[in-house]
Design an enzyme around this catalytic site. Sequence first.
Site, PDB file in Angstrom:
ATOM      1  N   PHE A  44      -3.439  -0.492   6.888  1.00 30.02           N
ATOM      2  CA  PHE A  44      -4.058  -1.979   6.793  1.00 30.02           C
ATOM      3  C   PHE A  44      -5.163  -1.826   5.791  1.00 30.02           C
ATOM      4  CE2 PHE A  44      -2.156  -2.272  11.197  1.00 30.02           C
ATOM      5  CZ  PHE A  44      -1.299  -3.174  10.883  1.00 30.02           C
TER       6      PHE A  44
ATOM      7  N   THR B  34       4.082   1.414  -0.727  1.00 28.53           N
ATOM      8  CA  THR B  34       4.671   1.398  -2.160  1.00 28.53           C
ATOM      9  C   THR B  34       3.926   2.111  -3.292  1.00 28.53           C
ATOM     10  OG1 THR B  34       5.723  -0.559  -1.441  1.00 28.53           O
ATOM     11  CG2 THR B  34       6.093   0.110  -3.875  1.00 28.53           C
TER      12      THR B  34
ATOM     13  N   TRP C  38       7.125  -0.610  -8.402  1.00 28.97           N
ATOM     14  CA  TRP C  38       7.968  -1.264  -7.656  1.00 28.97           C
ATOM     15  C   TRP C  38       9.328  -1.558  -8.315  1.00 28.97           C
ATOM     16  CZ3 TRP C  38      11.189  -5.697  -7.272  1.00 28.97           C
ATOM     17  CH2 TRP C  38      11.894  -5.911  -6.155  1.00 28.97           C
TER      18      TRP C  38
ATOM     19  N   PHE D 176       3.644  -8.588  -9.325  1.00 32.31           N
ATOM     20  CA  PHE D 176       4.779  -9.581  -9.113  1.00 32.31           C
ATOM     21  C   PHE D 176       5.063 -10.258 -10.407  1.00 32.31           C
ATOM     22  CE2 PHE D 176       3.654  -8.546  -4.846  1.00 32.31           C
ATOM     23  CZ  PHE D 176       4.527  -8.876  -4.122  1.00 32.31           C
TER      24      PHE D 176
ATOM     25  N   LYS E 190       0.801  -1.193   0.071  1.00 30.82           N
ATOM     26  CA  LYS E 190      -0.025   0.143   0.069  1.00 30.82           C
ATOM     27  C   LYS E 190       0.743   1.336  -0.003  1.00 30.82           C
ATOM     28  CE  LYS E 190      -2.514   1.062   3.678  1.00 30.82           C
ATOM     29  NZ  LYS E 190      -1.635  -0.168   4.210  1.00 30.82           N
TER      30      LYS E 190
ATOM     31  N   LYS F 206       6.549  -6.626  10.892  1.00 28.40           N
ATOM     32  CA  LYS F 206       6.207  -5.843   9.507  1.00 28.40           C
ATOM     33  C   LYS F 206       7.471  -5.067   8.834  1.00 28.40           C
ATOM     34  CE  LYS F 206       2.591  -2.626   8.309  1.00 28.40           C
ATOM     35  NZ  LYS F 206       3.484  -1.628   7.640  1.00 28.40           N
TER      36      LYS F 206
ATOM     37  N   ARG G 278       2.529   8.050   7.014  1.00 26.81           N
ATOM     38  CA  ARG G 278       2.712   8.230   8.462  1.00 26.81           C
ATOM     39  C   ARG G 278       4.106   7.964   8.229  1.00 26.81           C
ATOM     40  NH1 ARG G 278      -1.110   3.636  10.132  1.00 26.81           N
ATOM     41  NH2 ARG G 278      -0.361   3.087   8.133  1.00 26.81           N
TER      42      ARG G 278
ATOM     43  N   ALA H 100      -3.496   1.632  12.482  1.00 29.28           N
ATOM     44  CA  ALA H 100      -4.967   1.507  12.339  1.00 29.28           C
ATOM     45  C   ALA H 100      -5.719   0.505  12.790  1.00 29.28           C
ATOM     46  CB  ALA H 100      -4.909   1.257  10.744  1.00 29.28           C
TER      47      ALA H 100
END
Length: 555
Positions: A301, A73, A409, A381, A71, A105, A94, A273
């Site tokens: 999240f 990214t 990415w 991916f 998210k 994480k 954030r 969150a």
Amino acid sequence: MTSDIEIARAAQKRPIQDIGSRLGIPAESLIPFGHDKAKVSSAFIDSLADRPDGKLILVTAINPTPAGEGKTTTTVGLGDGLNRIGKRAVICVREPSLGPCFGVKGGAAGGGYAQVVPMEEINLHFTGDFHAITSAHNLLSALIDNHVYWGNALDLDTRRITWRRVMDMNDRALRGIVTSLGGPSNGFPREAGFDITVASEIMAILCLATDLDDLERRLGAIIVGYRRDKSPVFARDLKADGAMAVLLKEALQPNLVQTLENNPAFVHGGPFANIAHGCNSVIATKTALKLGDYVVTEAGFGADLGAEKFFDIKCRKAGLSPAAVVLVATVRALKMNGGVAKDDLGAENVEAVKRGSVNLARHLENLAKFGVPAIVAINHFTGDSMAEIEAIRAVAAGLGSEVHVCRHWAEGSAGITDLAEAVVRMADKPSDFRPLYPDAMPLFAKIERVATEIYRAGEVTAEKAVRDQLADWEAKGYGNLPVCMAKTQYSFSTDPTLRGAPEGHSVHVREVRLSAGAGFVVAITGEIMTMPGLPRVPSSERIRLNEAGAIEGLF
């Protein structure tokens, strides 16, 4: 394969004054922290009041899985993509917490060729905002115990002190403690505990305050506990609000950094969150809206948590009206929602994607309830097959949403221009944003509305003491506040093992907390913890300094 930290370290960064000048921020309005990050002065922010606002774009996601969604990214990539197609775009995300960085994480600065930099500093101490919040919070904790020690003139019932302590680390051993042991000179022993800093009400206050005066007012409104007659004792009663505001004066000013492509990004505030409201600061978002034509922000999240709180808490309280939503998903994560084990995600499995896409569909249905148009971004991916992607496209199309495959990415902004152009088309049309529930609805009814409409629960349960507490707060004038649901991020239910789109389940509210300063009521459900623990093998075991003194293992 080049790691995120290696990519970030090789970035050709511009001086932060150059980044500021692109937004019209004069050098004297920047408070530099080194060469590549700065705070934006309050005086400059105040001067922007009469400017029109740009368009606000929310990036949210399906429920997180070990397969990853990306998210942040995608938020960074979309901001870069908008700038690439000639739009004046600003990113708002954030600040990462040290707890997840050293836990499981990882950081929150994006990944691959869609990152904000300096990555190591953003993920670690950055500009000291979290330390300031921790200090302000624990100052209030110290003042409470000190007041009791010196005679307790406010008649605070030590059995009903609700204010805990915080630290920015995962440490399950501190969830429940006993303080003031060791004799009379150390005070009166009582049960207490720690939360992680990102769960602090002061973190939420900093992220929702509009200026220093509002910050101090909110700090003063914090309820630290109750007297024997159950009347509240506020931080202002302890004369703590002024000193806390002093500690937070600099932290309130938003942090300006840049992406790998030298585009501006505000990184400010960091509430989780799953236990808080999960959005960056109102000040950063509103400043960005005055400086850019498009502002891309994220909510933590999945959309059941972050997006709902973004709409029902942040937008409601700050008067924001989002123009569009981007829902991030990956083929891999949808396969996991369809029952595929992590080790088997590399093999094509169209049927599993179709089964797992019920999670995507549920989030799209929920987002439609807020009246904001949504578009799906597939974070690509290399192993994704066209058949799997088409299966997702078919599900989204059935709900009236476009799907765009994004390769930011690996390719940076060049890999996300299709999504950027689609977002502009969508955001430039009128939206009909509306919160999920009205202010006047009773507190428990608000909890039920979120649980049944967003989580699709069949029932919401709570002990009589919880219901009585909510009724008491309503009688004291807090009934118009929104609710902030503390729930596992891994499922629509309170059971983290239930993937897909469960419905008809039971949501049990085991505890409620009044965050009077922040302006919401927290409803704690299931087994969610406000102080996380470390995993069996924490990420910290891989983090070290190499022979050159550079950080390795941070991601």
